[in-house]
Scaffold this motif. Structure first.
Motif, PDB file in Angstrom:
ATOM      1  N   ASN A  88       0.746  -1.225  -0.037  1.00 43.22           N
ATOM      2  CA  ASN A  88       0.041  -0.043   0.078  1.00 43.22           C
ATOM      3  C   ASN A  88       0.907   1.273  -0.115  1.00 43.22           C
ATOM      4  OD1 ASN A  88      -2.612  -1.353   0.117  1.00 43.22           O
ATOM      5  ND2 ASN A  88      -1.939  -1.891   2.160  1.00 43.22           N
ATOM      6  N   PHE A  89       2.079   1.159  -0.796  1.00 46.02           N
ATOM      7  CA  PHE A  89       2.799   2.460  -1.053  1.00 46.02           C
ATOM      8  C   PHE A  89       2.739   2.835  -1.970  1.00 46.02           C
ATOM      9  CE2 PHE A  89       7.300   3.969  -1.141  1.00 46.02           C
ATOM     10  CZ  PHE A  89       7.254   5.184  -0.385  1.00 46.02           C
ATOM     11  N   GLY A  90       2.399   2.025  -3.282  1.00 46.45           N
ATOM     12  CA  GLY A  90       2.423   2.205  -4.694  1.00 46.45           C
ATOM     13  C   GLY A  90       3.668   1.762  -5.368  1.00 46.45           C
ATOM     14  N   GLU A  91       4.440   0.824  -4.543  1.00 43.77           N
ATOM     15  CA  GLU A  91       5.750   0.409  -4.755  1.00 43.77           C
ATOM     16  C   GLU A  91       5.352  -0.797  -6.073  1.00 43.77           C
ATOM     17  OE1 GLU A  91       4.297  -2.756  -2.672  1.00 43.77           O
ATOM     18  OE2 GLU A  91       4.341  -0.674  -2.320  1.00 43.77           O
ATOM     19  N   SER A  92       6.566  -0.945  -6.727  1.00 42.80           N
ATOM     20  CA  SER A  92       6.387  -2.032  -7.898  1.00 42.80           C
ATOM     21  C   SER A  92       7.604  -2.691  -7.760  1.00 42.80           C
ATOM     22  CB  SER A  92       5.983  -1.659  -9.092  1.00 42.80           C
ATOM     23  OG  SER A  92       7.076  -0.693  -9.569  1.00 42.80           O
ATOM     24  N   PHE A  93       7.664  -4.269  -7.846  1.00 43.95           N
ATOM     25  CA  PHE A  93       8.766  -4.972  -7.747  1.00 43.95           C
ATOM     26  C   PHE A  93       8.758  -6.153  -9.058  1.00 43.95           C
ATOM     27  CE2 PHE A  93      10.575  -9.213  -6.710  1.00 43.95           C
ATOM     28  CZ  PHE A  93      12.026  -8.832  -6.380  1.00 43.95           C
ATOM     29  N   SER A  94       9.684  -6.469  -9.866  1.00 43.02           N
ATOM     30  CA  SER A  94       9.635  -7.325 -10.716  1.00 43.02           C
ATOM     31  C   SER A  94      10.736  -7.975 -10.860  1.00 43.02           C
ATOM     32  CB  SER A  94       9.480  -6.547 -12.181  1.00 43.02           C
ATOM     33  OG  SER A  94      10.778  -5.821 -12.514  1.00 43.02           O
ATOM     34  N   LEU A  95      10.669  -9.466 -11.374  1.00 42.70           N
ATOM     35  CA  LEU A  95      11.695 -10.390 -11.312  1.00 42.70           C
ATOM     36  C   LEU A  95      11.391 -11.342 -12.517  1.00 42.70           C
ATOM     37  CD1 LEU A  95      12.862 -12.487  -8.325  1.00 42.70           C
ATOM     38  CD2 LEU A  95      12.286 -13.916 -10.456  1.00 42.70           C
ATOM     39  N   LEU A  96      12.490 -11.367 -13.358  1.00 42.73           N
ATOM     40  CA  LEU A  96      12.237 -12.116 -14.612  1.00 42.73           C
ATOM     41  C   LEU A  96      13.569 -13.037 -14.697  1.00 42.73           C
ATOM     42  CD1 LEU A  96      11.828 -11.029 -18.257  1.00 42.73           C
ATOM     43  CD2 LEU A  96      14.260 -11.962 -17.744  1.00 42.73           C
ATOM     44  N   TYR A  97      13.223 -14.434 -14.987  1.00 34.11           N
ATOM     45  CA  TYR A  97      14.078 -15.114 -15.347  1.00 34.11           C
ATOM     46  C   TYR A  97      14.177 -15.721 -16.729  1.00 34.11           C
ATOM     47  CZ  TYR A  97      17.267 -19.646 -15.178  1.00 34.11           C
ATOM     48  OH  TYR A  97      18.023 -20.210 -15.565  1.00 34.11           O
ATOM     49  N   LYS A  98      15.195 -15.861 -17.498  1.00 32.76           N
ATOM     50  CA  LYS A  98      14.964 -16.257 -18.907  1.00 32.76           C
ATOM     51  C   LYS A  98      15.903 -17.320 -19.344  1.00 32.76           C
ATOM     52  CE  LYS A  98      13.994 -13.342 -22.058  1.00 32.76           C
ATOM     53  NZ  LYS A  98      14.323 -12.219 -23.198  1.00 32.76           N
ATOM     54  N   SER A  99      15.597 -18.383 -19.797  1.00 34.89           N
ATOM     55  CA  SER A  99      16.717 -19.617 -20.412  1.00 34.89           C
ATOM     56  C   SER A  99      16.282 -19.815 -21.761  1.00 34.89           C
ATOM     57  CB  SER A  99      16.655 -20.577 -19.445  1.00 34.89           C
ATOM     58  OG  SER A  99      17.434 -21.567 -19.968  1.00 34.89           O
ATOM     59  N   ASP A 100      17.128 -19.712 -22.786  1.00 31.31           N
ATOM     60  CA  ASP A 100      16.682 -20.187 -23.982  1.00 31.31           C
ATOM     61  C   ASP A 100      17.787 -21.205 -24.571  1.00 31.31           C
ATOM     62  OD1 ASP A 100      19.309 -18.558 -25.193  1.00 31.31           O
ATOM     63  OD2 ASP A 100      17.990 -17.006 -24.626  1.00 31.31           O
ATOM     64  N   GLU A 101      17.422 -21.532 -25.887  1.00 32.67           N
ATOM     65  CA  GLU A 101      18.118 -22.637 -26.444  1.00 32.67           C
ATOM     66  C   GLU A 101      19.513 -22.308 -26.856  1.00 32.67           C
ATOM     67  OE1 GLU A 101      15.553 -21.054 -29.874  1.00 32.67           O
ATOM     68  OE2 GLU A 101      15.684 -20.679 -27.875  1.00 32.67           O
ATOM     69  N   ASN A 102      19.850 -21.137 -26.735  1.00 31.43           N
ATOM     70  CA  ASN A 102      21.346 -20.796 -27.156  1.00 31.43           C
ATOM     71  C   ASN A 102      22.352 -20.878 -25.787  1.00 31.43           C
ATOM     72  OD1 ASN A 102      21.205 -20.376 -29.892  1.00 31.43           O
ATOM     73  ND2 ASN A 102      20.067 -18.394 -29.176  1.00 31.43           N
ATOM     74  N   ASP A 103      21.868 -21.550 -24.814  1.00 28.79           N
ATOM     75  CA  ASP A 103      22.248 -21.682 -23.474  1.00 28.79           C
ATOM     76  C   ASP A 103      22.710 -20.260 -22.862  1.00 28.79           C
ATOM     77  OD1 ASP A 103      23.298 -23.090 -21.338  1.00 28.79           O
ATOM     78  OD2 ASP A 103      25.284 -23.487 -22.180  1.00 28.79           O
ATOM     79  N   GLN A 104      21.827 -19.333 -23.008  1.00 31.45           N
ATOM     80  CA  GLN A 104      21.992 -18.152 -22.171  1.00 31.45           C
ATOM     81  C   GLN A 104      20.873 -17.959 -21.172  1.00 31.45           C
ATOM     82  OE1 GLN A 104      23.136 -15.618 -26.112  1.00 31.45           O
ATOM     83  NE2 GLN A 104      20.973 -16.073 -26.077  1.00 31.45           N
ATOM     84  N   LYS A 105      21.189 -17.427 -20.170  1.00 34.08           N
ATOM     85  CA  LYS A 105      20.586 -17.219 -19.044  1.00 34.08           C
ATOM     86  C   LYS A 105      20.557 -15.824 -18.642  1.00 34.08           C
ATOM     87  CE  LYS A 105      20.909 -22.009 -17.368  1.00 34.08           C
ATOM     88  NZ  LYS A 105      21.264 -22.435 -18.408  1.00 34.08           N
ATOM     89  N   THR A 106      19.283 -15.168 -18.223  1.00 30.27           N
ATOM     90  CA  THR A 106      19.166 -13.840 -17.793  1.00 30.27           C
ATOM     91  C   THR A 106      18.210 -13.851 -16.535  1.00 30.27           C
ATOM     92  OG1 THR A 106      18.990 -13.254 -20.118  1.00 30.27           O
ATOM     93  CG2 THR A 106      18.435 -11.672 -18.451  1.00 30.27           C
ATOM     94  N   PHE A 107      18.868 -13.089 -15.441  1.00 35.00           N
ATOM     95  CA  PHE A 107      18.082 -12.913 -14.269  1.00 35.00           C
ATOM     96  C   PHE A 107      18.091 -11.354 -14.176  1.00 35.00           C
ATOM     97  CE2 PHE A 107      18.167 -11.631  -9.563  1.00 35.00           C
ATOM     98  CZ  PHE A 107      17.100 -12.563  -9.418  1.00 35.00           C
ATOM     99  N   ARG A 108      16.842 -10.658 -13.986  1.00 35.21           N
ATOM    100  CA  ARG A 108      16.897  -9.378 -13.814  1.00 35.21           C
ATOM    101  C   ARG A 108      15.672  -9.133 -12.652  1.00 35.21           C
ATOM    102  NH1 ARG A 108      15.817  -7.757 -18.957  1.00 35.21           N
ATOM    103  NH2 ARG A 108      13.412  -7.796 -18.979  1.00 35.21           N
ATOM    104  N   THR A 109      15.969  -7.989 -11.791  1.00 35.04           N
ATOM    105  CA  THR A 109      15.060  -7.491 -10.727  1.00 35.04           C
ATOM    106  C   THR A 109      14.979  -6.013 -10.726  1.00 35.04           C
ATOM    107  OG1 THR A 109      14.287  -7.973  -8.577  1.00 35.04           O
ATOM    108  CG2 THR A 109      16.773  -7.954  -9.065  1.00 35.04           C
TER     109      THR A 109
END
Length: 563
Positions: free
Chosen positions: A285-306
């Protein structure tokens, strides 16, 4: 015989009012032929059902004559010519086209008068007599906007001086202006108060203006976490004004994911890729926002973002955005990106940013002849602008248009060598609605890294469902790229739509001296279910001058769930 007579009696009772009723006619004439023509131009009603309707029409015509400038007109009476015709006679006399209105300059602002009159002087202004009513309503509206909601306005001492019509403008208003003394939130009592002051720009001790307040509270529907239930209400007491705002908390959390699969050209095997994206908004109830992303693809690449966004820190108009991103390319290199930005919300649609970004990349190859991969550190100062326009009534496409522009300047350091660099990026889209069912979607995104030398592990990576469709996720490396996505969308109903896919892209890789044009074609559909918005995309990507192959097609599935 009795039945026939009874039937005739019933018919007479039911339809006697229509059978025996008689229409009455009204004729209004002037004192001469010219005046009669002037009255006829008013297009009065000639046919009436009864005498009361005739007298009402005559009164309406006389009022209309007053408003058009015949303030001295007189009606001599209504005369019955025969059983169905009545005549009313008017003497219009002189028509006054202009009136001089004298006013108190300490009460009325001269700029307000200049909006309604071309002749404004220190103590009076002129108006066409036919505009008097609308002009006085406008002046009264402007007076009420200054904190006098109960102000009354009238013309007094109307008289004729040298064939000119003159009057005094009298404004009856309280000397003490009304201000908002108290604001009460109903429905969603824990609504973050900072949004009242800085987002809606409504605060206590502010001059009361109900029309402006209604416009501002409508902006509640542009928030992801709140909706307006009904228009605001006001409680007036003798010495205070209380504003009631009615709102409710909306579902603003989302979970997004997709699954993609295609055939590997080298192994001829089916390969899968996907990602998970979690967004949490206003849970505290502060109007805050939080996002978390995890991605893995066929090129053996991994991404983590927050990312974490905290708006209106310490009840100020300034907020902060913190970000962390980690990218790993198989066993070749890793990139860690950290950012901290301050933002200022100009209004509900516009926001500006400024901050710093620090990047560290490590070469994971213990022995390599690749000269274009190296350990490096970079620091950038960035400036950004965001525009966001919503269409909250559309459940399938709640955002109508968006623009995000960012430019950064800094240095990249490899061992002991420093090099100046600049980075520019754009991410924008717009929906053009042709009607309730048909629309066009246009999206443009791209980035450009300007540097004297380039490393492979600092290049941009793009391709896939959120970029150019028909290509593997993050399979394309570039120092400059631009992507244009277009869709024709057709809504079958409020929860199902189908669309075409036409994507164009251009990219450059300064390391390999490659310049290529890419194309993506296909189709897709979306279904709004209880679980969320399910999307299906089928696209085929190709490079210019390359033959079209069905085996290069990609299928992308995604589901966005709100909770």
């Amino acid at each position: 015989m009795k039945k026939t007579a009874f039937l005739v009696l019933i018919i007479c009772i039911l339809f006697s009012s229509k059978v025996f009723s008689q229409n009455l006619r009204l004729k209004i004439i002037g004192n001469n032929e010219v005046e009669t023509k002037q009255i006829d131009s008013l297009n009065y009603l000639e046919v009436h059902n009864d005498y009361k309707s005739i007298t009402s029409e005559v009164d309406s015509i006389q009022t209309l004559l007053y408003k058009t400038g015949y303030i001295e007109n007189k009606m001599t009476g209504i005369i019955k010519k025969d059983d169905s015709t009545f005549a009313a006679k008017f003497h219009l006399k002189k028509k006054y086209k202009t009136i001089h209105i004298y006013y108190n300059s300490s009460i009325i602002d001269t700029p307000v008068l200049k909006l309604i009159s071309e002749d404004v002087f220190d103590d009076y202004f002129s108006l066409p007599f036919s505009h008097v009513e609308n002009s006085l309503n406008f002046i009264n509206l402007k007076t009420s906007e200054k904190g006098n909601p109960f102000s009354k306005l009238k013309l007094s001492n109307i008289h004729i001086v040298e064939n000119n019509l003159r009057a005094d403008l009298i404004i009856d208003s309280n000397k003490q202006k009304r201000t908002i003394d108290n604001i009460i939130i109903k429905g969603y009592e824990k609504f973050p108060k900072s949004y009242l002051k800085h987002y809606l720009k409504i605060k206590e001790n502010q001059a009361f203006n109900l029309n402006v307040i209604k416009e501002k509270t409508n902006l509640l529907n542009d928030l992801k976490f709140a909706n307006q239930i009904k228009p605001p209400e006001v409680l007036f007491t003798k010495d205070s004004t209380t504003l009631y705002i009615y709102t409710e908390k909306a579902k603003s959390n989302s979970f997004d994911g997709f699954l993609g699969f295609g055939t590997n050209e080298e192994t001829n095997k089916l390969e899968f890729d996907g990602f998970l994206n979690l967004n949490l908004t206003n849970n505290l109830n502060f109007g805050e926002s939080f996002s978390l992303l995890y991605k893995s693809d066929e090129n053996d690449q991994k991404t983590f973002r927050t990312n974490l966004t905290l708006p209106y820190l310490f009840k100020s108009p300034i907020g902060i955005d913190l970000g962390l991103q980690i990218f790993k390319k198989d066993s070749t290199f890793t990139i860690v990106n950290q950012s901290a930005k301050l933002h200022y919300q100009i209004n509900s649609k516009h926001k500006i940013y400024s901050g710093i970004t620090a990047t560290t990349s490590n070469n994971l190859l213990s022995s390599s002849n690749l000269q274009n991969i190296a350990d490096y550190n970079s620091n950038f100062f960035s400036f950004a602008y965001q525009y966001l326009k919503l269409q909250p009534n559309n459940l399938l496409f709640p955002v109508k248009s968006s623009v995000f522009l960012e430019t950064s300047f800094g240095n990249r350091e490899v061992t002991t060598t420093k090099e100046k660099q600049s980075l520019h990026s754009i991410n924008a889209f717009k929906i053009i609605n042709l009607n309730n069912k048909n629309s066009f979607y246009f999206s443009a995104n791209g980035s450009h890294l300007i540097s004297n030398t380039y490393l492979e592990n600092e290049l941009f990576r793009f391709g896939g469902i959120n970029s150019i469709r028909g290509f593997e996720e993050n399979s394309l490396f570039a120092s400059l790229f631009g992507v244009l996505n277009t869709e024709y969308r057709y809504q079958l109903n409020n929860s199902i739509y189908i669309h075409s896919i036409t994507d164009l892209a251009y990219f450059e890789n300064k390391i390999t001296n490659i310049k290529e044009k890419l194309f993506g074609y296909g189709f897709g559909f979306g279904i709004l279910t209880k679980a969320g918005l399910f999307k299906f995309n089928y696209a085929n990507g190709k490079i210019k001058n390359q033959a079209f192959k069905f085996s290069d097609s990609k299928i992308h599935l995604s589901l966005v769930a709100n909770f």
